[in-house]
Design a protein around this motif. Structure first.
Motif: not given
Length: 185
Positions: A113, A117, A120-121, A139, A142, A146
């Motif tokens: 995670n 994250n 994502r950033d 989303d 990711i 994932e």
């Protein structure tokens, strides 16, 4: 001394796995008594948990350092996704951790995670700077990453595919970032 014990444990965990190494192995390796080891760790399980915690913490810190050193967005994404472990863990050890150390397995999931994250950033930053397409649904991206990462943690897949984790991550990255179409398409 605590760090030396973890360092020795790393060697034996990589060689024998989390269940088959012994505290005697470490004591003999370091030329100390088991009593000395138990001053720092309540049990072998505590030692394994501390090894995992230290490994994850080290990976997260080294990942952030690697991202900061990169100048390009692709370089930063690459650095974010790859593992930067001080203690390399063979995949079969991850299977044993999942089976025998469920709380520590949760930490490994938290590390995933952390990387997602960070990704994502970086993607948000890339969209904001105009380096990435504006219509990317972060989303969905990711989620794809994932699920892909969870799939490559399956020992059988990697063995059948003759890949290690970092090589599998590079393949995922290549497909997601550069697609499957040839340039002329």
């Amino acid at each position: 001394m605590k760090d030396r014990i973890i360092e020795s444990a790393s060697k034996y965990i990589n060689q024998y796995g989390v269940k088959r190494f012994t505290v005697d192995d470490i004591a003999k390796d370091l030329g100390i008594s088991k009593k000395t080891i138990y001053k720092y760790f309540d049990s072998k399980n505590h030692l394994v948990s501390e090894f995992i915690r230290t490994s994850i913490e080290d990976n997260n810190n080294k990942t952030l350092e690697a991202v900061d050193k990169e100048d390009t967005l692709i370089g930063k994404i690459n650095a974010a996704l790859l593992s930067h472990h001080k203690y390399q863990m063979p995949l079969d050890i991850l299977e044993d951790i999942e089976k025998y150390y469920p709380e520590d397995w949760e930490r490994i999931q938290e590390q995933l995670n952390f990387k997602l994250n960070l990704m994502r950033d970086l993607v948000s930053e890339g969209i904001g700077s105009g380096k990435l397409k504006e219509d990317i649904n972060i989303d969905v991206l990711i989620l794809i990453m994932e699920r892909s990462f969870r799939a490559i943690l399956e020992y059988d897949f990697l063995v059948k595919s003759n890949l290690n984790i970092n090589n599998a991550v590079k393949e995922i990255q290549k497909i997601i970032l550069f697609g499957i179409l040839k340039d002329e398409e």
